[in-house]
Design an enzyme around this catalytic site. Structure first.
Site, PDB file in Angstrom:
ATOM      1  N   THR A   1      18.777  14.296  29.518  1.00 41.91           N
ATOM      2  CA  THR A   1      19.091  14.658  30.908  1.00 41.91           C
ATOM      3  C   THR A   1      17.834  14.601  31.774  1.00 41.91           C
ATOM      4  O   THR A   1      17.846  14.042  32.876  1.00 41.91           O
ATOM      5  CB  THR A   1      19.735  16.053  30.986  1.00 41.91           C
ATOM      6  OG1 THR A   1      21.023  16.008  30.373  1.00 41.91           O
ATOM      7  CG2 THR A   1      19.890  16.503  32.431  1.00 41.91           C
TER       8      THR A   1
ATOM      9  N   ASN B   1      29.482   8.495  25.216  1.00 43.96           N
ATOM     10  CA  ASN B   1      29.515   9.745  24.469  1.00 43.96           C
ATOM     11  C   ASN B   1      30.913  10.301  24.250  1.00 43.96           C
ATOM     12  O   ASN B   1      31.098  11.211  23.444  1.00 43.96           O
ATOM     13  CB  ASN B   1      28.665  10.803  25.184  1.00 43.96           C
ATOM     14  CG  ASN B   1      29.102  11.008  26.626  1.00 43.96           C
ATOM     15  OD1 ASN B   1      29.208  10.056  27.390  1.00 43.96           O
ATOM     16  ND2 ASN B   1      29.346  12.241  27.015  1.00 43.96           N
TER      17      ASN B   1
ATOM     18  N   SER C   1      17.477  10.883  23.213  1.00 45.18           N
ATOM     19  CA  SER C   1      17.613  12.293  22.873  1.00 45.18           C
ATOM     20  C   SER C   1      17.462  12.471  21.373  1.00 45.18           C
ATOM     21  O   SER C   1      18.143  11.809  20.585  1.00 45.18           O
ATOM     22  CB  SER C   1      18.982  12.817  23.323  1.00 45.18           C
ATOM     23  OG  SER C   1      19.172  14.150  22.907  1.00 45.18           O
TER      24      SER C   1
ATOM     25  N   THR D   1       2.520  21.021  28.513  1.00 50.40           N
ATOM     26  CA  THR D   1       2.024  20.885  27.144  1.00 50.40           C
ATOM     27  C   THR D   1       3.136  20.396  26.233  1.00 50.40           C
ATOM     28  O   THR D   1       4.212  21.000  26.182  1.00 50.40           O
ATOM     29  CB  THR D   1       1.495  22.237  26.628  1.00 50.40           C
ATOM     30  OG1 THR D   1       0.445  22.693  27.481  1.00 50.40           O
ATOM     31  CG2 THR D   1       0.978  22.108  25.201  1.00 50.40           C
TER      32      THR D   1
ATOM     33  N   CYS E   1      28.498  18.529  27.339  1.00 52.25           N
ATOM     34  CA  CYS E   1      27.678  18.791  28.525  1.00 52.25           C
ATOM     35  C   CYS E   1      28.517  19.158  29.741  1.00 52.25           C
ATOM     36  O   CYS E   1      27.999  19.583  30.753  1.00 52.25           O
ATOM     37  CB  CYS E   1      26.817  17.568  28.841  1.00 52.25           C
ATOM     38  SG  CYS E   1      25.743  17.104  27.475  1.00 52.25           S
TER      39      CYS E   1
END
Length: 405
Positions: free
Chosen positions: A85, A166, A214, A254, A344
């Protein structure tokens, strides 16, 4: 409900998991590679003045190399994100906010893109005044190439088409779509979150300019994804997360070393001979599962391509005539895990936009269930799943919940 280790996965006893397109279990080999960075190898990969930071940085660089090998690009073209995403947002919003030519204000999206891509399209239209157009698909979910060819022009900035869907598993002809985009000088973005478990993606970066990936869709850890951005596009992308300027200024923050390492390990396994073998085995298992479901005491139809070479081998999206998918899935708990669409968008009380795009009305769409098999699925699993589904359908019919008309 207890948990046991079975083969290379942890399985929840008593539950048959057929929702691999929502998320995949973490491969124990991936976890093994992650563990040193979850325990003693805690270094910040951006700390450049000591050996602990260097080791973490080297681990992240190796992960980027493994991911780049998966799709056929160079490691410095990989930008780590929190998931697909974010990668989709960075690709589309980052380019649109960056250096989009003033004479290219049109964006083309396929009708069955992931919900996040369609939502980004709405934002591009409302806030940045791009002309966002939806390209139709056929009854099996394939992009109408004639419609795309008719819509594309030198005014089109970007085309976005997902590699493998999906919900119904459709695999698109990305090579042909890339030719149409390139001929018009348009960029091609490809949401490939589902693709590594569906197809050979080793040449995907040859055809697409941007690719979203992903980790947790390919037996890696959740919370990590990546965007492939062709090197010459980097200066045109405006970051959507700003801060310390990590990853060449494209995505600050990070990096989580352990998650990057796990993602790289999952990519390496997927691009090995094992990945091809598993896809072949899944296609065969999927066909056997469909044969059993075709005997259910209600009408059954398949959504998506009938040609297994053009479909995710683990995907089986079926409609059950007169049966509510919500009622069926509820009655199967906790014995079987499946879904009525994309995880989702779960909780949104509206028919799937994917099923509507291939021509289903609201009632038929509400009767559809997605079963998605994975490399931990066994023949015993699908036999037991078929038995459970048949019993659930019979029970729903017996209590008068079969819809007619």
């Amino acid at each position: 409900m207890s948990i046991e280790v079975v083969g290379i996965f942890m399985k929840i006893q008593e539950t048959i998991y057929l929702d691999h397109q929502a998320t995949t279990p973490l491969d124990s080999r991936v976890l093994k590679e992650m563990l040193p960075y979850l325990e003693g190898g805690f270094g910040n990969p951006h700390s450049t003045e000591h050996a602990i930071g260097w080791r973490a940085s080297q681990a992240v660089e190796q992960a980027a190399s493994d991911i780049s090998s998966l799709i056929g690009c160079d490691p410095d073209e990989i930008v780590f994100t929190s998931g697909a995403t974010e990668a989709n947002n960075l690709a589309l919003l980052g380019l649109a906010h960056g250096k989009a030519p003033k004479n290219r204000r049109r964006i083309l999206l396929s009708a069955i893109e992931h919900k996040c891509v369609l939502e980004i399209g709405r934002r591009l239209s409302s806030d940045l005044e791009f002309d966002v157009e939806v390209i139709p698909v056929d009854a099996h979910g394939h992009v109408d190439l004639d419609a795309l060819a008719g819509a594309i022009s030198d005014e089109v900035f970007l085309v976005s088409v997902m590699a493998a869907n999906n919900e119904i598993g459709t695999i698109q002809d990305i090579e042909e779509i890339s030719k149409l985009a390139a001929a018009a000088g348009s960029l091609l973005h490809c949401d490939a979150a589902q693709a590594p478990c569906a197809m050979d993606v080793s040449q995907l970066a040859v055809h697409a300019d941007l690719i979203s990936l992903s980790s947790h869709k390919m037996y890696g850890p959740a919370g990590i994804g990546a965007l492939f951005a062709r090197r010459e596009l980097h200066h045109r992308i405006q970051p959507i997360i700003i801060g310390g300027g990590q990853q060449n200024g494209l995505r600050s923050g990070t990096l989580p070393t352990a998650l990057c390492v796990g993602f790289g390990a999952a990519a390496r396994i997927s691009s090995s001979e094992e990945g091809s073998r598993v896809r072949s085995e899944l296609a065969e298992l999927n066909n056997k599962f469909l044969e059993q479901l075709n005997t259910l005491p209600c009408g059954v139809w398949v959504n998506g391509p009938l040609d297994t070479k053009r479909k995710h081998p683990g995907n089986l999206n079926i409609g059950l005539q007169g049966i509510s998918a919500a009622d069926l899935l509820a009655s199967l708990q906790p014995s079987l895990a499946a879904s009525s669409g994309s995880a989702c968008t779960s909780g949104i009380p509206e028919p799937s936009h994917v099923l509507r795009a291939i021509g289903l009305d609201g009632e038929r769409a509400a009767s559809c269930v997605r079963f998605s098999l994975g490399k931990g699925t066994t023949i015993t699993d699908i036999q037991e799943a078929a038995r459970l589904i048949e019993q659930a359908v019979v029970d729903l019919i017996d209590i008068g919940l079969l819809r007619t008309g």
